[in-house]
Design a protein around this motif. Structure first.
Motif, PDB file in Angstrom:
ATOM      1  N   UNK A  27       2.717  14.136 -11.889  1.00  0.00           N
ATOM      2  CA  UNK A  27       2.270  14.665 -13.172  1.00  0.00           C
ATOM      3  C   UNK A  27       1.437  15.927 -13.005  1.00  0.00           C
ATOM      4  N   UNK A  28       1.541  16.812 -13.986  1.00  0.00           N
ATOM      5  CA  UNK A  28       0.745  18.035 -13.957  1.00  0.00           C
ATOM      6  C   UNK A  28      -0.715  17.671 -14.188  1.00  0.00           C
ATOM      7  N   UNK A  29      -1.581  18.134 -13.294  1.00  0.00           N
ATOM      8  CA  UNK A  29      -2.995  17.803 -13.391  1.00  0.00           C
ATOM      9  C   UNK A  29      -3.673  18.673 -14.443  1.00  0.00           C
ATOM     10  N   UNK A  30      -4.734  18.172 -15.059  1.00  0.00           N
ATOM     11  CA  UNK A  30      -5.432  18.951 -16.081  1.00  0.00           C
ATOM     12  C   UNK A  30      -6.184  20.138 -15.480  1.00  0.00           C
ATOM     13  N   UNK A  31      -6.584  21.068 -16.342  1.00  0.00           N
ATOM     14  CA  UNK A  31      -7.383  22.215 -15.901  1.00  0.00           C
ATOM     15  C   UNK A  31      -8.682  21.758 -15.252  1.00  0.00           C
ATOM     16  N   UNK A  32      -9.212  20.629 -15.724  1.00  0.00           N
ATOM     17  CA  UNK A  32     -10.473  20.115 -15.196  1.00  0.00           C
ATOM     18  C   UNK A  32     -10.408  19.850 -13.698  1.00  0.00           C
ATOM     19  N   UNK A  33      -9.204  19.575 -13.192  1.00  0.00           N
ATOM     20  CA  UNK A  33      -9.050  19.308 -11.757  1.00  0.00           C
ATOM     21  C   UNK A  33      -9.252  20.568 -10.920  1.00  0.00           C
ATOM     22  N   UNK A  34      -9.152  21.749 -11.544  1.00  0.00           N
ATOM     23  CA  UNK A  34      -9.263  23.009 -10.805  1.00  0.00           C
ATOM     24  C   UNK A  34     -10.455  23.835 -11.265  1.00  0.00           C
ATOM     25  N   UNK A  35     -11.330  23.240 -12.049  1.00  0.00           N
ATOM     26  CA  UNK A  35     -12.474  23.959 -12.601  1.00  0.00           C
ATOM     27  C   UNK A  35     -13.618  23.989 -11.596  1.00  0.00           C
ATOM     28  N   UNK A  36     -13.825  25.149 -10.978  1.00  0.00           N
ATOM     29  CA  UNK A  36     -14.890  25.277  -9.986  1.00  0.00           C
ATOM     30  C   UNK A  36     -16.159  25.908 -10.565  1.00  0.00           C
ATOM     31  N   UNK A  37     -16.082  26.339 -11.830  1.00  0.00           N
ATOM     32  CA  UNK A  37     -17.225  27.019 -12.450  1.00  0.00           C
ATOM     33  C   UNK A  37     -17.843  26.214 -13.595  1.00  0.00           C
ATOM     34  N   UNK A  38     -17.447  24.954 -13.730  1.00  0.00           N
ATOM     35  CA  UNK A  38     -17.970  24.060 -14.767  1.00  0.00           C
ATOM     36  C   UNK A  38     -17.838  24.684 -16.159  1.00  0.00           C
ATOM     37  N   UNK A  39     -16.640  25.161 -16.442  1.00  0.00           N
ATOM     38  CA  UNK A  39     -16.343  25.729 -17.749  1.00  0.00           C
ATOM     39  C   UNK A  39     -15.493  24.794 -18.601  1.00  0.00           C
ATOM     40  N   UNK A  40     -15.031  23.692 -18.030  1.00  0.00           N
ATOM     41  CA  UNK A  40     -14.115  22.790 -18.729  1.00  0.00           C
ATOM     42  C   UNK A  40     -14.831  21.501 -19.117  1.00  0.00           C
ATOM     43  N   UNK A  41     -14.720  21.152 -20.389  1.00  0.00           N
ATOM     44  CA  UNK A  41     -15.109  19.823 -20.860  1.00  0.00           C
ATOM     45  C   UNK A  41     -13.808  19.083 -21.143  1.00  0.00           C
TER      46      UNK A  41
END
Length: 497
Positions: free
Chosen positions: A320-334
């Motif tokens: 499955x395609x992982x969410x953006x949160x899995x690649x968020x290194x700058x803590x911009x994703x809730x």
């Protein structure tokens, strides 16, 4: 879009003279609902007041008063020598989110109560109920597949266990922490995100999760970008915060990131609301290239990505395609989502994953809305996760729903191949169908109803350049699908003829 005179206003503007609410207020509420649910799309030109008065059987002064109220709230715009139009971006002022009837007489003001109160013109519930034998929805699971026997056995075993000497507060705290530990591990494993219990908030529903996030994250006047077409329920929640909603189109590979960048260059964007893995309603997947672009734009311009992964449980591929949160290194994703949509009502969960300080703030507000914890429910779900029952149930259901998706696709190709276009979605319980012919969806809905098939208004999408329907298949067995698609074909032939 049809010309103003051809729009079937009487089918969605329902006035009830017998009620105490003033007719002009009823008109205001009904027009706002029609705009929110897509029956009056952006840019629609309304007929003149004299014509519309005849169509709706109302006094002209009453209609003018309603239009003045709608215009003051930012729902419509009157241009000299051109006419009245539905605004392309509703710029409602935060102080006009509610209609307060100050100029009515006392009996109209009280509305059968002994006091005045605020009435929301935004949170009108568009949900419809029908008793027709066949029904489509926007992609709900089949409750007939729920394993109630397993849940019942776990519940009984928890209730029969010996009482402990610990206080209820101690049991509650320990049980909740244990549940969050196992649940965060489950999310890390299935979604590829890297969180601990301090980064996780669990709520009784997906809707509560979204409400809490918007309450803390968005202030009146903030600019929030959403995709168009979008999800009516989340748009209502976002609009209710007093935010200025800015729409951007959806292309074949997801939202228009070029348009997003243009907006960021001219405006301070607070939040981008995004259903990246399975866009609602079109089921389009945000491409890998655009995923990187969105994260880079968020980091560059400082906005928050509110990623709503509402249907992760129903993906049909092994990777499955992982969410953006899995690649968020700058803590911009809730990251918000749902869990257990295939479980009985009351057992599903909503959750929020984000920075620990943000989660702490959410918990303060949650303590007002949901002050208590259902210890038994959390213990049962914890045991389901640790014993692997959740994975087994998910695997079993995905097999069933994949078979239903494939059969539904075959029926659409067999009976409506020359009338529609669609893509087979890799996940979810609905298919986005675009109709090739030019016809009125409201008339089509009525014809389907006459033949025993219910199409709720919330799955119908019609603009100047689009006639589409989001058809949920998850709740239908093969025989039900066959009958439903046959009715679609028959009703379409009738409308087109």
């Amino acid at each position: 879009m049809d010309s103003p005179v051809e729009i079937p206003f009487r089918s969605f503007i329902q006035l009830k003279p017998e009620e105490n609410t003033a007719i002009y207020l009823q008109l205001v509420f009904e027009f706002i609902k029609a705009i929110q649910t897509g029956f009056l799309p952006e840019g629609t030109k309304l007929p003149g007041t004299r014509i519309l008065c005849k169509v709706l059987s109302v006094n002209r002064n009453t209609l003018i008063k309603a239009f003045q109220d709608l215009e003051s709230q930012g729902w419509i715009e009157t241009l000299p020598n051109k006419g009245t139009f539905i605004l392309s971006q509703q710029k409602q002022k935060s102080q006009t989110q509610y209609t307060f009837a100050k100029d009515q007489n006392q009996s109209e003001l009280n509305l059968n109560t002994g006091f005045a109160f605020q009435r929301s013109t935004i949170l009108e519930n568009p949900t419809e109920i029908s008793n027709l034998p066949y029904q489509f929805n926007d992609g709900m699971p089949d409750l007939r597949l729920v394993q109630t026997d397993v849940l019942a056995r776990l519940y009984v075993s928890k209730l029969k266990r010996r009482k402990t000497s610990k206080t209820y507060e101690q049991i509650q705290l320990r049980s909740h922490l244990n549940f969050k530990t196992h649940f965060s591990n489950y999310l890390n494993l299935t979604r590829g995100i890297r969180i601990s219990t301090s980064n996780l908030l669990t709520a009784s529903s997906h809707e509560i999760s979204l409400y809490l996030v918007t309450k803390v994250l968005i202030s009146p006047g903030d600019k929030v970008v959403v995709a168009s077409p979008g999800y009516y329920m989340s748009n209502m929640t976002l609009t209710n915060t007093g935010a200025q909603i800015i729409s951007i189109p959806v292309n074949e590979d997801g939202i228009d990131t070029k348009r997003l960048k243009e907006i960021c260059e001219t405006s301070a964007i607070r939040v981008l609301y995004l259903t990246s893995n399975y866009h609602y309603p079109t089921t389009i997947l945000l491409s890998a290239k655009k995923r990187i672009e969105v994260l880079e734009l968020a980091n560059q311009y400082g906005f928050v990505i509110l990623e709503d992964d509402y249907d992760f449980d129903f993906h049909y591929d092994n990777n499955p395609v992982l969410p953006l949160a899995a690649f968020d290194s700058n803590q911009r994703v809730v990251y918000i989502g749902s869990f257990g949509k295939s479980l009985p009502s009351g057992f599903s969960y909503g959750f929020v994953a984000g920075p620990s300080d943000f989660i702490k703030e959410l918990e303060k507000h949650q303590n007002i809305l949901e002050p208590s914890i259902d210890v038994l429910k959390e213990q049962v779900l914890t045991e389901w996760i640790t014993e692997g029952e959740v994975h087994r149930l998910s695997k079993k259901n995905k097999k069933i729903y994949k078979e239903r998706r494939d059969y539904f696709v075959s029926l659409l190709n067999e009976k409506l191949a020359d009338k529609i276009k669609f893509k087979v979605p890799p996940r979810g319980l609905a298919i986005w169908v675009e109709w090739l012919a030019d016809f009125n969806l409201i008339k089509f809905q009525k014809e389907c109803s006459n033949n025993g098939l219910f199409l709720p208004k919330t799955i119908l999408y019609q603009t100047k350049n689009l006639t589409a329907t989001r058809l949920g298949f998850g709740h239908l067995e093969k025989e039900e699908m066959e009958k439903a698609v046959s009715i679609l074909k028959l009703s379409l032939e009738t409308v087109l003829s």
